[in-house]
Scaffold this motif. Structure first.
Motif, short mmCIF file in Angstrom:
data_model
loop_
_atom_site.label_atom_id
_atom_site.label_comp_id
_atom_site.label_asym_id
_atom_site.label_seq_id
_atom_site.Cartn_x
_atom_site.Cartn_y
_atom_site.Cartn_z
N GLU A 32 0.83 -1.18 0.00
CA GLU A 32 0.00 0.00 0.00
C GLU A 32 0.88 1.25 0.00
O GLU A 32 2.08 1.19 0.27
N ALA A 33 0.26 2.38 -0.30
CA ALA A 33 0.97 3.65 -0.20
C ALA A 33 1.29 3.95 1.25
O ALA A 33 0.58 3.52 2.17
N THR A 34 2.36 4.67 1.49
CA THR A 34 2.73 5.06 2.85
C THR A 34 1.59 5.79 3.54
O THR A 34 1.34 5.59 4.74
N SER A 35 0.87 6.61 2.78
CA SER A 35 -0.24 7.39 3.33
C SER A 35 -1.48 6.55 3.62
O SER A 35 -2.38 6.97 4.35
N GLY A 36 -1.56 5.36 3.00
CA GLY A 36 -2.75 4.54 3.11
C GLY A 36 -3.88 4.99 2.19
O GLY A 36 -4.98 4.43 2.24
N ASN A 37 -3.62 5.95 1.32
CA ASN A 37 -4.66 6.50 0.45
C ASN A 37 -4.74 5.74 -0.87
O ASN A 37 -3.77 5.11 -1.32
N TRP A 38 -5.92 5.84 -1.53
CA TRP A 38 -6.20 5.17 -2.79
C TRP A 38 -6.87 6.15 -3.74
O TRP A 38 -7.41 7.17 -3.31
N ASP A 57 3.14 8.82 -3.11
CA ASP A 57 3.64 10.18 -2.92
C ASP A 57 5.17 10.11 -2.84
O ASP A 57 5.76 9.04 -3.01
N ALA A 59 7.23 9.93 -0.50
CA ALA A 59 7.77 8.93 0.44
C ALA A 59 7.83 7.55 -0.21
O ALA A 59 8.77 6.78 0.04
N ASP A 60 6.85 7.24 -1.04
CA ASP A 60 6.85 5.95 -1.74
C ASP A 60 7.93 5.91 -2.81
O ASP A 60 8.51 4.85 -3.07
N THR A 232 2.94 14.83 -8.28
CA THR A 232 3.63 14.44 -7.04
C THR A 232 4.62 13.31 -7.28
O THR A 232 5.82 13.48 -7.08
#
Length: 506
Positions: A32-38, A57, A59-60, A232
Motif C-alpha cells: 500500500e501507499a505510505t499514506s494509506g490512500n487510494w 507520494d 515517500a513511496d 507528485t
C-alpha cells in the motif's frame, strides 16, 4: 461486455484482479501507499469505477529508489552474465504471450481502446520489444581505440558500456503497457534497475506486467512501480537525487518540467514528447489509398497517438476527392466500448481528455473551420455508455494554417484538412510547427518522396505508409518533440555510461 473474443476464464481472471484494491510493487512485494490512500481507476466507456489503486507520494518514491539501489548492488543482478540477462527477457516475453488475452482485456477496460488493438499493439509490441532487446546484452560491445598519446607512450585504450544505475521511467496513458516496455526493455538489457510511474489514468496493465517480471525470475527490486499523479510522484522521480537517469514520454509541457527538475543532480534525461504531424498528399497519389490511410493515421487509437497524422495537406488537384473519401470513412467508423468486437474506435481515456478534445472542435468552428464529419457524440451508443467519454471521428476543413486546431496537438480523433499548391510553400508550412516527431508522404514519384523526406524536419518519415514502428528502428523527434532516440541500438546509449580505460604497456 461481450465474451466473443476472450475466454470466460480470462474474464474471471481479470475480474479477480479488479475485485480488490491494487497496491504498488516495491522490492518485489505488493504494498500500500505510505499514506494509506487510494484513487479510483475509471472505465472510460462507462465513466464508472473499475477498482482502486494505491495513491503514492514522494515517500513511496523514496522507498522504491532504496529498493532499486539495493537490487542494483546485489550480485544476483549486477554480476548476472549477459546471456542470462537475455534469457530473463526472453522468458518475460514468453509470459506476456501466455497472458496476452488477460493483459489485452485489462488494457481495454482501463484505457478504452478496442480489444483487438490492445492485443496486437500494446501486448504484441511489448513481447516483441523484450525479444529484440534480449539479444543485446551479449552484443553491446565496447571498442579498442587507436590513440596517439603524447610522448610516444605504448598504451592500450578501450571503452566499456556500463549501466547508469537506477532509472526513473514516467510513461503516458495512450499505450500504457507498451510505452512502459519502451523504457524497461533497454534499461534492463543494459543492467539497470527501474522505478516506474504509469499514468494515473491507466496503471493496471503495468502493475500486472511487473508481476510477470517477478515471475520471469528478475530479482526483487529490479523493477518497482509507484502509482499516483504526475504532479507528485512523477515530479519526485524527476527530482530524486538517487536516480541517475529519467526517461519520460508525454506532453511537451510536462517534458520541460521533467528536464528542469532533473538538473538538481544533472541526471541523464530522454524525452519523447508531442507532435503535430503533417501527412502530405502529392498530386500523383492514389486518392482511395490516401483516404483510407489518412483516416487510419488520425483515428487509430482514438487519435491519442503522438505521431497522429493530424495535419492532412492535400494538393489542390486531389483535394475534393481525398476529402470526400476521408469523410466517408470517418462516418463509417464504428464507435463503442473497446471490449465490443464490433468497435473500431473506443472512448477517450478520461473526462478531462474528452473536455479538451471537444473544446478544440468548438474552437475549430469558431475560428472559421468547417466540420465536414463528426464533431459530437455518437448517436448510436447504448444507454449503458451514456457516461462514457466518446467523440465521433471528426474532420475539419481548415481555410489556413492559423487555426488553433492546426497549430496545437489535440490528442484526439480530430483531423484538419488543408489545401496546397506549390512545393516550396508546402515545405514551409509542414515545418512551421514547434514539433518534429513524424510525417507522411504519399506519391508515386520516388524523387519527390526522397526530396520531401530530406526537407521535412521530423524524426520519422513514412513514405506511402504510416505509423509503422519496429524495435530495431530508432524513434524520436526534432525540436520540441523530444531528446534522444528510443528503440534500436540507439536506445542502449540512453541507459549506459561509456567508460574509457587507458593502460600504459611500457
Amino acid at each position: 461486455m461481450t465474451t466473443d473474443t476472450v475466454s470466460q476464464s480470462t474474464h474471471a481472471t481479470v475480474q479477480r484482479f479488479l475485485s480488490t484494491p491494487v497496491g504498488m510493487l516495491i522490492g518485489g512485494r505488493r504494498v500500500e501507499a505510505t499514506s494509506g490512500n487510494w484513487f479510483d481507476s475509471i472505465d472510460p466507456a462507462t465513466g464508472s469505477r473499475l477498482t482502486s489503486v494505491a495513491l503514492g507520494d514522494p515517500a513511496d518514491v523514496d522507498r522504491a529508489v532504496t529498493a532499486a539501489h539495493a537490487a542494483f548492488d546485489d550480485p544476483s543482478w549486477q554480476r548476472l552474465a549477459p546471456l542470462d540477462r537475455g534469457r530473463l527477457l526472453h522468458r518475460l516475453a514468453d509470459l506476456i504471450e501466455e497472458h496476452a488475452d488477460e493483459l489485452a482485456l485489462l488494457e481495454s477496460y482501463d484505457n478504452g481502446k478496442p480489444l483487438s488493438v490492445a492485443r496486437a499493439v500494446d501486448v504484441g509490441t511489448s513481447a516483441k520489444l523484450f525479444r529484440y532487446f534480449a539479444g543485446w546484452p551479449s552484443k553491446y560491445e565496447g571498442a579498442t581505440i587507436p590513440v596517439s598519446p603524447r610522448g610516444g607512450l605504448d598504451v592500450l585504450n578501450y571503452t566499456t558500456h556500463e549501466p547508469i544505475g537506477v532509472v526513473g521511467a514516467i510513461v503516458p496513458w495512450n499505450f500504457p503497457m507498451s510505452m512502459a516496455v519502451w523504457k524497461l526493455a533497454p534499461a534492463l538489457a543494459t543492467g539497470n534497475t527501474v522505478v516506474l510511474k504509469p499514468a494515473e489514468e491507466t496503471s493496471l496493465s503495468t502493475l500486472r506486467l511487473v508481476e510477470l517480471i517477478h515471475e520471469a525470475g528478475f530479482p526483487p527490486g529490479v523493477v518497482n512501480v509507484v502509482t499516483g499523479p504526475g504532479a507528485t510522484v512523477g515530479a519526485a522521480i524527476a527530482a530524486h537525487p538517487g536516480i541517475g537517469k529519467v526517461a519520460f514520454t508525454g506532453s511537451t509541457a510536462v517534458g520541460r518540467a521533467v528536464a528542469i527538475a532533473a538538473t538538481g543532480n544533472l541526471k541523464k534525461v530522454s524525452l519523447e514528447l508531442g507532435g503535430k504531424s503533417p501527412n502530405i498528399v502529392l498530386p500523383d497519389a492514389d486518392p482511395d489509398t490516401v483516404a483510407a490511410a489518412a483516416a487510419e493515421a488520425i483515428f487509430f487509437n482514438q487519435g491519442q497517438t503522438c505521431t497522429a497524422g493530424s495535419r492532412l495537406y492535400v494538393h489542390a488537384d486531389l483535394y475534393d476527392e481525398v476529402l470526400s473519401g476521408v469523410v466517408d470513412r470517418a462516418r463509417r467508423i464504428v464507435v463503442g466500448p473497446g471490449t465490443d468486437p464490433a468497435t473500431e474506435m473506443g472512448p477517450l481515456v478520461s473526462a478531462k481528455q474528452h473536455k479538451t478534445v471537444c473544446g478544440y472542435v468548438e474552437s475549430g468552428r469558431a475560428e472559421g473551420g468547417r466540420v465536414a464529419a463528426g464533431g459530437g457524440r455518437p448517436a448510436t451508443l447504448a444507454s449503458e455508455y451514456a457516461g462514457g467519454f466518446f467523440v465521433e471521428p471528426t474532420v475539419i476543413e481548415a481555410p489556413d494554417d492559423g487555426l488553433t486546431v492546426v497549430q496545437e496537438e489535440i490528442f484526439g480523433p480530430v483531423l484538419t484538412v488543408l489545401r496546397w499548391h506549390e512545393t516550396d510553400d508546402l515545405i514551409r508550412r509542414a515545418n512551421a510547427s514547434p514539433y518534429g516527431l513524424a510525417a507522411g508522404i504519399w506519391t508515386r514519384d520516388l524523387t519527390s518522396a526522397h526530396t520531401l523526406a530530406r526537407a521535412i524536419r521530423a524524426g520519422t518519415i513514412w513514405i506511402n505508409c504510416y505509423n509503422l514502428t519496429d524495435p530495431a528502428s530508432p524513434f524520436g523527434g526534432y525540436k520540441e518533440s523530444g531528446w534522444g532516440r528510443e528503440m534500436g541500438r540507439a536506445a542502449l546509449d540512453l541507459y549506459t555510461e561509456t567508460k574509457s580505460v587507458w593502460v600504459n604497456l611500457g
